[in-house]
Design a protein around this motif. Structure first.
Motif, PDB file in Angstrom:
ATOM      1  N   ARG A   1      16.211  12.403  -5.068  1.00  0.00           N
ATOM      2  CA  ARG A   1      14.972  12.809  -4.878  1.00  0.00           C
ATOM      3  C   ARG A   1      13.853  11.707  -6.295  1.00  0.00           C
ATOM      4  NH1 ARG A   1      18.598  15.944  -8.671  1.00  0.00           N
ATOM      5  NH2 ARG A   1      17.364  16.847 -10.448  1.00  0.00           N
ATOM      6  N   PHE A   2      12.756  12.461  -6.103  1.00  0.00           N
ATOM      7  CA  PHE A   2      12.098  12.388  -7.126  1.00  0.00           C
ATOM      8  C   PHE A   2      11.321  12.912  -8.072  1.00  0.00           C
ATOM      9  CE2 PHE A   2      12.360   8.225  -4.090  1.00  0.00           C
ATOM     10  CZ  PHE A   2      11.194   7.266  -5.735  1.00  0.00           C
ATOM     11  N   GLU A   3      11.267  13.242  -9.633  1.00  0.00           N
ATOM     12  CA  GLU A   3      10.690  13.687 -10.421  1.00  0.00           C
ATOM     13  C   GLU A   3       9.400  13.453 -11.008  1.00  0.00           C
ATOM     14  OE1 GLU A   3      14.034  15.730 -12.426  1.00  0.00           O
ATOM     15  OE2 GLU A   3      14.368  16.126 -11.304  1.00  0.00           O
ATOM     16  N   ARG A   4       8.121  14.038 -11.171  1.00  0.00           N
ATOM     17  CA  ARG A   4       7.126  13.573 -11.971  1.00  0.00           C
ATOM     18  C   ARG A   4       6.982  11.558 -11.436  1.00  0.00           C
ATOM     19  NH1 ARG A   4       7.219  16.691 -17.272  1.00  0.00           N
ATOM     20  NH2 ARG A   4       7.298  18.629 -16.415  1.00  0.00           N
ATOM     21  N   GLY A   5       7.264  11.360 -10.888  1.00  0.00           N
ATOM     22  CA  GLY A   5       7.371   9.772 -10.118  1.00  0.00           C
ATOM     23  C   GLY A   5       8.810   9.098 -10.575  1.00  0.00           C
TER      24      GLY A   5
ATOM     25  N   ALA B   1       5.990   1.578  -7.248  1.00  0.00           N
ATOM     26  CA  ALA B   1       5.889   1.897  -5.952  1.00  0.00           C
ATOM     27  C   ALA B   1       5.973   3.381  -4.893  1.00  0.00           C
ATOM     28  CB  ALA B   1       7.150   1.084  -5.327  1.00  0.00           C
ATOM     29  N   PRO B   2       5.724   3.342  -4.215  1.00  0.00           N
ATOM     30  CA  PRO B   2       5.551   4.632  -3.623  1.00  0.00           C
ATOM     31  C   PRO B   2       6.855   4.927  -3.181  1.00  0.00           C
ATOM     32  CG  PRO B   2       4.594   2.974  -1.951  1.00  0.00           C
ATOM     33  CD  PRO B   2       4.750   2.320  -2.663  1.00  0.00           C
ATOM     34  N   ALA B   3       7.761   6.219  -3.399  1.00  0.00           N
ATOM     35  CA  ALA B   3       8.758   6.551  -2.918  1.00  0.00           C
ATOM     36  C   ALA B   3       9.359   5.655  -1.409  1.00  0.00           C
ATOM     37  CB  ALA B   3       8.636   8.241  -2.343  1.00  0.00           C
ATOM     38  N   SER B   4       8.238   6.218  -0.139  1.00  0.00           N
ATOM     39  CA  SER B   4       8.490   5.505   0.777  1.00  0.00           C
ATOM     40  C   SER B   4       8.937   3.799   0.930  1.00  0.00           C
ATOM     41  CB  SER B   4       6.830   5.578   1.416  1.00  0.00           C
ATOM     42  OG  SER B   4       6.004   4.889   1.442  1.00  0.00           O
ATOM     43  N   ALA B   5       8.492   3.021  -0.148  1.00  0.00           N
ATOM     44  CA  ALA B   5       9.135   2.030  -0.341  1.00  0.00           C
ATOM     45  C   ALA B   5      11.069   2.071  -0.372  1.00  0.00           C
ATOM     46  CB  ALA B   5       7.953   1.437  -1.620  1.00  0.00           C
ATOM     47  N   LEU B   6      11.486   2.949  -0.515  1.00  0.00           N
ATOM     48  CA  LEU B   6      12.654   2.624  -1.062  1.00  0.00           C
ATOM     49  C   LEU B   6      13.712   3.380   0.083  1.00  0.00           C
ATOM     50  CD1 LEU B   6      13.703   5.852  -3.601  1.00  0.00           C
ATOM     51  CD2 LEU B   6      14.088   3.014  -3.601  1.00  0.00           C
ATOM     52  N   SER B   7      13.238   3.968   0.917  1.00  0.00           N
ATOM     53  CA  SER B   7      13.271   3.779   2.144  1.00  0.00           C
ATOM     54  C   SER B   7      14.013   2.351   3.242  1.00  0.00           C
ATOM     55  CB  SER B   7      12.778   4.698   3.459  1.00  0.00           C
ATOM     56  OG  SER B   7      13.491   4.587   4.546  1.00  0.00           O
ATOM     57  N   GLY B   8      15.524   2.919   3.557  1.00  0.00           N
ATOM     58  CA  GLY B   8      16.242   1.616   3.942  1.00  0.00           C
ATOM     59  C   GLY B   8      17.682   1.077   3.134  1.00  0.00           C
ATOM     60  N   ALA B   9      17.794  -0.191   3.616  1.00  0.00           N
ATOM     61  CA  ALA B   9      19.027  -0.642   3.027  1.00  0.00           C
ATOM     62  C   ALA B   9      18.669  -1.647   2.364  1.00  0.00           C
ATOM     63  CB  ALA B   9      20.314  -0.757   4.314  1.00  0.00           C
TER      64      ALA B   9
ATOM     65  N   GLN C   1      20.424   7.771 -14.484  1.00  0.00           N
ATOM     66  CA  GLN C   1      19.369   7.766 -15.223  1.00  0.00           C
ATOM     67  C   GLN C   1      18.131   7.867 -14.604  1.00  0.00           C
ATOM     68  OE1 GLN C   1      18.432   4.278 -18.112  1.00  0.00           O
ATOM     69  NE2 GLN C   1      20.788   3.943 -18.745  1.00  0.00           N
ATOM     70  N   ARG C   2      17.418   8.388 -15.263  1.00  0.00           N
ATOM     71  CA  ARG C   2      15.666   8.048 -14.535  1.00  0.00           C
ATOM     72  C   ARG C   2      15.960   7.142 -14.789  1.00  0.00           C
ATOM     73  NH1 ARG C   2      12.929  13.597 -15.286  1.00  0.00           N
ATOM     74  NH2 ARG C   2      10.811  11.597 -15.615  1.00  0.00           N
ATOM     75  N   LEU C   3      15.328   6.222 -13.506  1.00  0.00           N
ATOM     76  CA  LEU C   3      14.344   5.164 -12.859  1.00  0.00           C
ATOM     77  C   LEU C   3      12.868   5.413 -12.101  1.00  0.00           C
ATOM     78  CD1 LEU C   3      17.437   4.059 -10.694  1.00  0.00           C
ATOM     79  CD2 LEU C   3      17.306   3.653 -13.433  1.00  0.00           C
ATOM     80  N   SER C   4      12.669   4.124 -13.067  1.00  0.00           N
ATOM     81  CA  SER C   4      11.217   4.141 -12.338  1.00  0.00           C
ATOM     82  C   SER C   4      11.594   3.246 -11.097  1.00  0.00           C
ATOM     83  CB  SER C   4      10.056   3.764 -13.801  1.00  0.00           C
ATOM     84  OG  SER C   4      10.748   2.161 -14.085  1.00  0.00           O
ATOM     85  N   VAL C   5      10.242   2.821 -10.852  1.00  0.00           N
ATOM     86  CA  VAL C   5      10.323   2.365  -9.573  1.00  0.00           C
ATOM     87  C   VAL C   5       9.166   1.546  -8.986  1.00  0.00           C
ATOM     88  CG1 VAL C   5      10.899   2.295  -6.451  1.00  0.00           C
ATOM     89  CG2 VAL C   5      12.003   3.747  -8.036  1.00  0.00           C
ATOM     90  N   SER C   6       9.659  -0.159  -8.898  1.00  0.00           N
ATOM     91  CA  SER C   6       8.332  -0.959  -8.570  1.00  0.00           C
ATOM     92  C   SER C   6       8.438  -1.527  -7.593  1.00  0.00           C
ATOM     93  CB  SER C   6       8.056  -1.426 -10.709  1.00  0.00           C
ATOM     94  OG  SER C   6       8.848  -2.417 -10.798  1.00  0.00           O
ATOM     95  N   SER C   7       7.587  -2.885  -7.604  1.00  0.00           N
ATOM     96  CA  SER C   7       8.351  -3.940  -6.540  1.00  0.00           C
ATOM     97  C   SER C   7       7.173  -5.394  -6.757  1.00  0.00           C
ATOM     98  CB  SER C   7       7.281  -3.600  -4.862  1.00  0.00           C
ATOM     99  OG  SER C   7       6.396  -3.454  -4.807  1.00  0.00           O
TER     100      SER C   7
END
Length: 242
Positions: free
Chosen positions: A175-179, A127-135, A210-216
């Protein structure tokens, strides 16, 4: 973010590794892992032990791991306390849309639960980094539904992260590092809760360490995945929804 008056702890990678044996054990990845939902449970098989945790952590079974018996398209572990059937057929965990190579059935006494096991062979697109924004409400951690005197939650605003483990509040930067999502250091209040909720807290803070990948997934949930079975499932924190 405002924190209730309490002692403040700073969580860093070395500190987390020294808080107890839980994180040290996680560093030594089991030979085989499985996870299930409704109710949430996890299973780990090492060379010597089978470890099962279910029912929000209330059910814990540990048994010596025997040599597996061949079964139809898989293998079976049989002990006096637990029976584990692993079938080599693709399996979806039903929460994160991940696909695993095995279907896993665990029998304890008269009760049987089903889930998926083995290393994930397919995962949702990042998922794009912008998908995290919010509660967000933290629906589950490591396949186990969250609980506690407070709602387990997390909010992402700008470069700030804050939330609750279900017991204590935490906050810091991200922050995001290399996705990959990278947080910290995180600060958390220090209040005591029931043992099961404190275990949940360690799992949540350990995941964010940990370094976490983000998906939806198809249900609109966010899935933050780390090493092994480390996984946080987030749902939008709509007012009044628990």
């Amino acid at each position: 973010m405002k924190f209730a008056p309490a002692v403040i702890l700073i969580f860093t990678a070395p500190a987390l590794l020294l808080t107890g044996t839980a994180f040290a054990q996680r560093e030594r990845a089991p030979l085989y892992e499985a996870v299930g939902t409704e109710p949430g449970w996890t299973l780990a098989i090492d060379r010597d032990l089978i470890r099962y945790v279910g029912d929000y952590g209330r059910t814990r079974v540990t048994a010596s791991a025997p040599e597996p018996r061949p079964s139809f398209n898989g293998r079976r572990y049989v002990t006096d306390r637990i029976i584990v059937d692993i079938t080599n057929v693709r399996c979806s965990d039903g929460m994160s849309d991940r696909v695993y190579p095995d279907k896993v059935t665990v029998t304890i006494g008269r009760r049987t639960v089903s889930g998926c096991g083995g290393a994930s062979i397919a995962a949702p697109a990042p998922a794009p980094a912008s998908a995290l924004s919010g509660a967000w409400r933290i629906e589950s951690v490591g396949g186990l539904p969250t609980r506690g005197p407070k709602l387990a939650s997390v909010t992402f605003t700008g470069n700030r992260i804050g939330g609750s483990t279900g017991c204590n509040n935490f906050g810091g930067t991200y922050r995001f590092e290399r996705g990959f999502l990278v947080t910290g250091p995180l600060m958390a209040t220090q209040m005591g809760c029931q043992p099961g909720v404190m275990t949940q807290e360690l799992a949540i803070l350990g995941a964010f360490n940990q370094r976490l990948s983000v998906s939806s997934n198809r249900s609109g949930k966010l899935v933050l995945s780390g090493r092994g079975q480390t996984r946080l499932v987030l749902v939008p924190a709509f007012s009044g929804r628990r």
